[in-house]
Design a protein around this motif. Structure first.
Motif, PDB file in Angstrom:
ATOM      1  N   VAL A 340       0.828  -1.210   0.000  1.00  0.00           N
ATOM      2  CA  VAL A 340       0.000   0.000   0.000  1.00  0.00           C
ATOM      3  C   VAL A 340       0.859   1.255   0.000  1.00  0.00           C
ATOM      4  N   GLU A 341       1.949   1.239   0.759  1.00  0.00           N
ATOM      5  CA  GLU A 341       2.791   2.433   0.838  1.00  0.00           C
ATOM      6  C   GLU A 341       3.331   2.814  -0.529  1.00  0.00           C
ATOM      7  N   ALA A 342       3.698   1.819  -1.326  1.00  0.00           N
ATOM      8  CA  ALA A 342       4.189   2.103  -2.678  1.00  0.00           C
ATOM      9  C   ALA A 342       3.085   2.722  -3.528  1.00  0.00           C
ATOM     10  N   ALA A 343       1.856   2.226  -3.368  1.00  0.00           N
ATOM     11  CA  ALA A 343       0.735   2.774  -4.132  1.00  0.00           C
ATOM     12  C   ALA A 343       0.482   4.227  -3.766  1.00  0.00           C
ATOM     13  N   ILE A 344       0.526   4.540  -2.462  1.00  0.00           N
ATOM     14  CA  ILE A 344       0.302   5.913  -2.007  1.00  0.00           C
ATOM     15  C   ILE A 344       1.386   6.840  -2.545  1.00  0.00           C
ATOM     16  N   GLU A 345       2.603   6.345  -2.568  1.00  0.00           N
ATOM     17  CA  GLU A 345       3.729   7.172  -2.994  1.00  0.00           C
ATOM     18  C   GLU A 345       3.791   7.338  -4.505  1.00  0.00           C
ATOM     19  N   GLU A 346       3.391   6.304  -5.251  1.00  0.00           N
ATOM     20  CA  GLU A 346       3.618   6.301  -6.697  1.00  0.00           C
ATOM     21  C   GLU A 346       2.424   6.761  -7.532  1.00  0.00           C
ATOM     22  N   ILE A 347       1.203   6.670  -7.007  1.00  0.00           N
ATOM     23  CA  ILE A 347       0.040   6.977  -7.838  1.00  0.00           C
ATOM     24  C   ILE A 347       0.112   8.399  -8.387  1.00  0.00           C
ATOM     25  N   MET A 362     -15.048  -8.964   2.125  1.00  0.00           N
ATOM     26  CA  MET A 362     -14.374  -7.753   2.620  1.00  0.00           C
ATOM     27  C   MET A 362     -12.892  -7.722   2.247  1.00  0.00           C
ATOM     28  N   GLU A 363     -12.471  -8.597   1.353  1.00  0.00           N
ATOM     29  CA  GLU A 363     -11.084  -8.563   0.887  1.00  0.00           C
ATOM     30  C   GLU A 363     -10.796  -7.215   0.230  1.00  0.00           C
ATOM     31  N   GLY A 364      -9.675  -6.619   0.577  1.00  0.00           N
ATOM     32  CA  GLY A 364      -9.239  -5.377  -0.049  1.00  0.00           C
ATOM     33  C   GLY A 364      -9.861  -4.115   0.517  1.00  0.00           C
ATOM     34  N   ILE A 365     -10.867  -4.235   1.373  1.00  0.00           N
ATOM     35  CA  ILE A 365     -11.528  -3.041   1.919  1.00  0.00           C
ATOM     36  C   ILE A 365     -10.559  -2.255   2.805  1.00  0.00           C
ATOM     37  N   THR A 366      -9.806  -2.958   3.643  1.00  0.00           N
ATOM     38  CA  THR A 366      -8.839  -2.251   4.500  1.00  0.00           C
ATOM     39  C   THR A 366      -7.729  -1.612   3.670  1.00  0.00           C
ATOM     40  N   VAL A 367      -7.398  -2.225   2.530  1.00  0.00           N
ATOM     41  CA  VAL A 367      -6.388  -1.636   1.644  1.00  0.00           C
ATOM     42  C   VAL A 367      -6.905  -0.322   1.065  1.00  0.00           C
ATOM     43  N   LEU A 368      -8.151  -0.326   0.586  1.00  0.00           N
ATOM     44  CA  LEU A 368      -8.737   0.912   0.061  1.00  0.00           C
ATOM     45  C   LEU A 368      -8.867   1.957   1.164  1.00  0.00           C
ATOM     46  N   ASP A 369      -9.242   1.515   2.367  1.00  0.00           N
ATOM     47  CA  ASP A 369      -9.308   2.450   3.496  1.00  0.00           C
ATOM     48  C   ASP A 369      -7.966   3.147   3.697  1.00  0.00           C
ATOM     49  N   GLU A 370      -6.902   2.359   3.683  1.00  0.00           N
ATOM     50  CA  GLU A 370      -5.574   2.934   3.918  1.00  0.00           C
ATOM     51  C   GLU A 370      -5.192   3.904   2.802  1.00  0.00           C
ATOM     52  N   LEU A 371      -5.541   3.551   1.578  1.00  0.00           N
ATOM     53  CA  LEU A 371      -5.272   4.455   0.460  1.00  0.00           C
ATOM     54  C   LEU A 371      -6.015   5.779   0.643  1.00  0.00           C
TER      55      LEU A 371
END
Length: 568
Positions: A340-347, A362-371
């Motif tokens: 996730v950190e790479a996604a936040i930094e690179e998008i 609920m797969e991926g929901i916490t990932v989207l939350d973090e984004l």
């Protein structure tokens, strides 16, 4: 008995008594009730009522001191609300909610019968909504809830995300799960929070833009218990330190025009494209991705319905999406591989994160939350720039009048601001005043760039406001534009674009037919060149640097305004 009428009957039954939290007022006028000495006295009275009700008071308007139903004309009720709002502000309180009913003006009994109609409350997820005109022989009675505390300031962080994707790819269901934190039932149950028209609910297909909000505080996500309750959405705005607003577009191909309006006209920070794992990218997926990327919007892809496929099929879907992005000269970034950190930094406009999700497991929901919790704001103009908002929808609210909603493009607006609205069909601008502002059903005193708001306006009727008009400061000197110069790029066309070709131009919230006149001869698919564009029916407010999309059938292109007032 409907809840609104029950609330009014309860207030009348409780009555106006010493030490109580209910106050009856037939009408309030600026000349009489805001005069020197009277204003301070009434503000103190309001403060006393609020404190007596443990932070909440109920003002029943349009009734006599003994609770008799009098009813007042709409313009009188509107002035009464203006005065009550000023009194609440002076008492360091705010009006949280207003409900209105139409009644025969000759009715004087406090008993409520079937002749009283509850006025419809506007829902920003709908298009034109009218509460109905009050006939000359009918007046208004209202119930205003006044709460302790100043009106909310909206200086917290706020990003706006536009969703896109093929019909049945789980776009609205995913958003519904994010808003509530509730797992879907496998039948798209959570999407019902975003469908508001009966035919949308019945068919399971969105037909217009829908809106939702959730947020974050120090403890994590702040979600809604029931998005159908407007008070629940208002609670999110009040409690969260960071807000995420969703503009949920339409996946059905015949409504592509509506999708373009949502992606182009809402000043989005990010795009969220959904692709179903069991189906993969479709023609509509490519169409929506093209619009997102053509407007240089940072975008992420959510692979939905991962619970329906095997690991092998999921990997195949990932490869299909990666190929699609590379064909569009974008760099895919698999979040489950890079984090996730790479996604936040690179998008950005070129790097597109890909997240696997399931609203059921609920797969991926916490990932989207973090984004969404950590992504920076990218869209909208600076708050220090002059105020500007393009109108997307309009409403007529009994006792309030015309309401225009949209996303603030730049600057800041406050209650009481004097603005210009237009251009009108003849190119003129109307002088209006901001009566009040709401954001996701929460009344605010001011709002700045990037906020999705509804602005109640004095000085204009709802029928006079059209989508595509703009609100500007009163001292602005806007020039209506019928013809402008732009650099255009043809993305797709069966032959070539010659002088006079007439697609629909989508710029901000306006969608208008316009003729294109290339300056250096016909334009072929893939060509970029200068052109003049002329709106077919009326002028609009256009400025240099604005991006737009033009489309007609399978033909599509993008452009940037170079000169909003070219010489003849």
């Amino acid at each position: 008995m409907s809840p609104p009428r029950a609330a009014l009957e309860q207030a009348l039954d409780r009555g106006e008594r010493e030490g109580g939290s209910v106050e009856f007022k037939e009408r309030l006028s600026k000349d009489t009730h805001l005069s020197e000495g009277r204003r301070e006295s009434l503000a103190a009275q309001l403060r006393h009522r609020v404190l007596s009700g443990d932070g909440e008071a109920t003002y029943v308007l349009g009734v006599t001191d003994d609770g008799g139903i009098a009813g007042v004309a709409p313009d009188v009720f509107s002035e009464t609300m203006d005065v009550l709002s000023l009194l609440a502000e002076e008492a360091e309180c705010h009006i949280d909610e207003v409900q209105t009913w139409g009644v025969p003006v000759e009715e004087t009994s406090p008993e409520l019968d079937g002749s009283m109609d509850a006025a419809e409350v506007p829902d920003p997820r709908r298009g034109h909504v009218s509460s109905g005109d009050v006939d000359a022989d009918r007046g208004l009675v209202g119930l205003a809830t006044v709460r302790e505390g100043a009106i909310l300031e909206t200086d917290d962080e706020h990003i706006v995300v536009g969703t896109a994707g093929h019909v049945d790819h789980g776009k609205s269901t995913l958003v519904g799960t994010l808003l509530t934190g509730q797992a879907d039932d496998g039948e798209g149950g959570t999407r019902s929070y975003l469908d508001v028209q009966p035919h949308e609910v019945e068919r399971g297909l969105s037909a217009d833009l829908s809106y939702g909000v959730y947020g974050f505080d120090d403890d994590g996500p702040v979600r809604m218990d029931n998005p159908d309750r407007k008070t629940d959405r208002a609670r999110i705005v009040e409690e969260a330190d960071r807000l995420v607003s969703f503009v949920d577009t339409v996946g059905h191909e015949p409504w592509l025009r509506t999708t373009i309006r949502g992606l182009v006209g809402q000043k989005l920070d990010y795009g969220l494209l959904t692709v179903a794992a069991d189906d993969g990218p479709t023609r509509t997926t490519r169409e929506h991705l093209g619009v997102l990327l053509a407007t240089d919007l940072p975008t992420m892809v959510a692979i939905t319905k991962t619970d329906l496929v095997s690991e092998e099929r999921l990997e195949e879907a990932e490869r299909e999406i990666e190929r699609l992005l590379r064909d569009a000269d974008r760099t895919p970034l698999l979040v489950r591989r890079h984090g996730v950190e790479a996604a936040i930094e690179e998008i950005d406009e070129t790097v597109v994160p890909i997240v696997g999700t399931s609203a059921v497991t609920m797969e991926g929901i916490t990932v989207l939350d973090e984004l969404f919790e950590h992504l920076p704001k990218t869209g909208g103009g600076a708050a220090a720039d002059p105020f500007r908002m393009y109108v997307d929808r309009t409403y007529s609210v009994t006792g309030v009048g015309a309401v225009a909603s949209g996303t603030i493009t730049s600057g800041t607006v406050e209650s009481g601001d004097e603005l210009l609205l237009g251009p009108m069909p003849d190119g003129s601008f109307r002088e209006v005043e901001v009566r009040s502002i709401e954001m996701h059903y929460h009344r605010v005193d001011r709002a700045r760039a990037g906020r999705i708001v509804g602005i109640a306006l004095k000085g204009v009727e709802e029928r006079e406001i059209d989508r595509g008009m703009a609100l500007l400061p009163r001292d602005a000197e806007p020039t209506p534009t019928r013809e402008f110069e732009a650099e255009v790029m043809v993305l797709n066309h069966p032959t070539r674009i010659d002088a006079g070709y007439e697609p629909v131009v989508h710029l901000e919230t306006l969608s208008e037919a316009a003729a294109i006149y290339p300056e250096d001869g016909p334009l072929l698919p893939g060509d970029t060149g200068r052109a003049r564009l002329r709106f077919k029916f009326q002028p609009y407010l256009v400025q240099e640097g604005q991006r737009f999309v033009f489309r007609e059938g399978s033909s599509k292109g993008v452009g940037t305004v170079l000169d909003a007032a070219p010489e003849e």
